[in-house]
Design an enzyme around this catalytic site. Structure first.
Site, mmCIF file in Angstrom:
data_model
loop_
_atom_site.group_PDB
_atom_site.id
_atom_site.type_symbol
_atom_site.label_atom_id
_atom_site.label_comp_id
_atom_site.label_asym_id
_atom_site.label_seq_id
_atom_site.Cartn_x
_atom_site.Cartn_y
_atom_site.Cartn_z
ATOM 1 C CB THR A 1 37.950 41.122 50.690
ATOM 2 O OG1 THR A 1 39.379 41.047 50.538
ATOM 3 C CG2 THR A 1 37.609 41.725 52.041
ATOM 4 C CG HIS B 1 46.800 41.012 46.817
ATOM 5 N ND1 HIS B 1 46.860 41.482 45.520
ATOM 6 C CD2 HIS B 1 45.583 41.391 47.290
ATOM 7 C CE1 HIS B 1 45.724 42.114 45.235
ATOM 8 N NE2 HIS B 1 44.934 42.065 46.291
ATOM 9 C CE1 TYR C 1 43.841 46.813 49.674
ATOM 10 C CE2 TYR C 1 43.889 45.281 47.831
ATOM 11 C CZ TYR C 1 43.181 46.098 48.696
ATOM 12 O OH TYR C 1 41.819 46.216 48.585
ATOM 13 C CG ASN D 1 43.495 44.683 43.128
ATOM 14 O OD1 ASN D 1 43.659 44.973 41.939
ATOM 15 N ND2 ASN D 1 42.712 43.693 43.519
ATOM 16 C CG ASN E 1 42.741 50.370 47.114
ATOM 17 O OD1 ASN E 1 41.774 50.958 47.598
ATOM 18 N ND2 ASN E 1 42.922 49.074 47.252
HETATM 19 C C1 FMN Z 1 33.555 41.048 46.768
HETATM 20 C C2 FMN Z 1 34.902 41.129 46.102
HETATM 21 C C3 FMN Z 1 36.058 41.061 46.868
HETATM 22 C C4 FMN Z 1 37.318 41.072 46.266
HETATM 23 N N1 FMN Z 1 38.436 40.928 47.057
HETATM 24 C C5 FMN Z 1 39.650 40.745 46.473
HETATM 25 C C6 FMN Z 1 40.777 40.381 47.259
HETATM 26 O O1 FMN Z 1 40.715 40.188 48.483
HETATM 27 N N2 FMN Z 1 41.961 40.221 46.606
HETATM 28 C C7 FMN Z 1 42.086 40.394 45.251
HETATM 29 O O2 FMN Z 1 43.178 40.230 44.712
HETATM 30 N N3 FMN Z 1 41.021 40.724 44.488
HETATM 31 C C8 FMN Z 1 39.803 40.871 45.055
HETATM 32 N N4 FMN Z 1 38.700 41.112 44.264
HETATM 33 C C9 FMN Z 1 38.836 41.133 42.797
HETATM 34 C C10 FMN Z 1 38.525 39.741 42.200
HETATM 35 O O3 FMN Z 1 39.522 38.792 42.577
HETATM 36 C C11 FMN Z 1 38.466 39.783 40.659
HETATM 37 O O4 FMN Z 1 39.689 40.274 40.172
HETATM 38 C C12 FMN Z 1 37.318 40.646 40.140
HETATM 39 O O5 FMN Z 1 36.095 40.309 40.794
HETATM 40 C C13 FMN Z 1 37.136 40.471 38.623
HETATM 41 O O6 FMN Z 1 36.854 39.118 38.285
HETATM 42 P P1 FMN Z 1 35.365 38.657 37.882
HETATM 43 O O7 FMN Z 1 34.941 39.520 36.715
HETATM 44 O O8 FMN Z 1 35.472 37.223 37.509
HETATM 45 O O9 FMN Z 1 34.505 38.903 39.095
HETATM 46 C C14 FMN Z 1 37.431 41.163 44.848
HETATM 47 C C15 FMN Z 1 36.259 41.260 44.089
HETATM 48 C C16 FMN Z 1 35.017 41.234 44.680
HETATM 49 C C17 FMN Z 1 33.781 41.287 43.820
#
Ligand code: FMN
Length: 354
Positions: free
Chosen positions: A26, A173, A178, A176, A233
């Site tokens: 997001t 999705h 939702y 998390n 959440n």
């Molecule tokens: C800025 C940001 C926004 C995120 N928005 C979502 C989202 O919209 N949907 C989702 O399933 N996970 C979201 N996540 C979680 C990421 O998809 C991911 O699971 C998390 O960053 C861990 O992976 P990484 O260690 O490679 O960053 C978000 C994470 C970040 C940092």
């Protein structure tokens, strides 16, 4: 044959040129829920991923829970997504929309004064960031059983519109905290009808949303993201292992594009259960670097690895992983909202070398 991060792979109907996915993130940069030229530039910059999974995108006006998140329910949104799809496809990339109904993680400020909906009238702890600043999360309105099929149907409509926009598919999705994850959880779902109680009943909403998308666009273009046991959440599950066991089993045998486990600490062997019980491609995520990603692909623990923050800050992440180049540092202040800064201005290697 041992696979590497850079070997091709098929996820249902979608063929990827490598096994590196951009995790859904997001970014709160789509005013009025409509993807912009800037959004298209951002995703196009990251098109060397095998698969881009977009930021959470609401299938319905009632699913808006954050500032300036995109949607997939209007003609203007389809036109916006078409620009995104074209930017990614022009560079040979693949992109699916993550369909995210936020349920109780919302506020009347996002819903024209209406109440967020949820399985039960139980508020999530904490604040939600509105345009007027942080506000306590409200008590949601419990969905009437008779309304639920229409909410589920919005997932099918969003899938249809994703394909109409030229996207390659959708990710439902289910993680998390939702709406589908609220149904799965034992603290947010206190229902005693067929949508609550047993794991079969709590999973009915998510599996229904998946079925709606499958009916709309076929199984090979539908993926699912889950993380039973996460408390993000303010959800809780008294037996997350049973939940994932049920989901992985129920999602098998359909030819779905993939199952995607959110990264994080699990109290049980979530990746092992998903691998053993789900019969399609598996995406793992969370804190990966090149070495761990290569090891999990070579070891057969996953078919694809999703990178979140590293992809946000490195548009050319696959090249950097392949060449062992240092990564740009992410700037968390620009993660959620803002303009091009911290969004489309992270340098690529070519620019960095100038
Ligand atoms: C800025 C940001 C926004 C995120 N928005 C979502 C989202 O919209 N949907 C989702 O399933 N996970 C979201 N996540 C979680 C990421 O998809 C991911 O699971 C998390 O960053 C861990 O992976 P990484 O260690 O490679 O960053 C978000 C994470 C970040 C940092």
């Amino acid at each position: 044959m041992t696979q590497t991060l850079f070997s091709t792979v098929r996820l249902g109907d979608i063929t990827l040129r490598n096994r590196i996915a951009m995790a859904p993130m997001t970014r709160n940069r789509s005013p009025d829920g409509v993807p912009t030229d800037l959004n298209a530039l951002y995703y196009g910059q990251r098109a060397t991923a095998g698969l881009i999974i977009t930021e959470g995108t609401t299938p319905d006006a009632g699913g808006r829970g954050y500032i300036d998140i995109p949607g997939l329910y209007s003609a203007a949104q389809v036109a916006g997504w078409r620009k995104v799809a074209e930017a990614v496809h022009a560079k040979g990339g693949r992109i699916v929309a993550q369909v995210m109904h936020t349920g109780r993680i919302s506020h009347p400020d996002f819903l024209d004064g209406g109440s967020p909906v949820a399985p039960s009238a139980v508020a999530a702890a904490g604040d939600i960031i509105t345009k007027a600043g942080p506000k306590p999360m409200p008590v949601p309105r419990a969905l009437d059983a008779a309304e639920i099929p229409a909410v589920i149907a919005t997932y099918g409509r969003a899938a249809t519109l994703a394909i109409e926009a030229g996207l390659d598919g959708v990710e439902i999705h289910g993680a998390n905290g939702y709406l589908p994850s609220q149904f799965l959880s034992t603290n947010a779902n206190l229902r005693t009808d067929e949508w609550g109680g047993s794991v079969e009943n709590r999973a009915r909403f998510l599996l229904g949303a998946v079925a709606a998308a499958v009916a709309a666009i076929g199984p090979g273009r539908v993926g699912v993201r889950v993380n039973p046991g996460s408390t993000f959440n303010d959800v809780a599950d008294t037996d997350p292992e049973a939940t994932l066991t049920h989901l992985a089993t129920a999602l098998s045998g359909q030819g779905l594009a993939y199952l995607h486990l959110v990264g994080g600490a699990y109290s049980y062997d979530a990746a092992g259960i998903a691998r053993r019980l789900f019969d399609g491609p598996l995406i793992l995520n969370g804190g990966y670097d090149a070495a761990r990603a290569e090891a999990d692909i070579a070891g057969g623990r996953a078919d694809v690895i999703a990178f979140g923050v590293p992809f946000l800050a490195n548009p050319d992440l696959p090249t950097r992983l392949r060449t062992g180049t240092a990564l740009n540092a992410p700037d968390p202040k620009t993660f959620y909202g803002g303009d091009a800064h911290g969004y489309t201005d992270y340098p690529t290697l070519a620019i960095a070398a100038e």
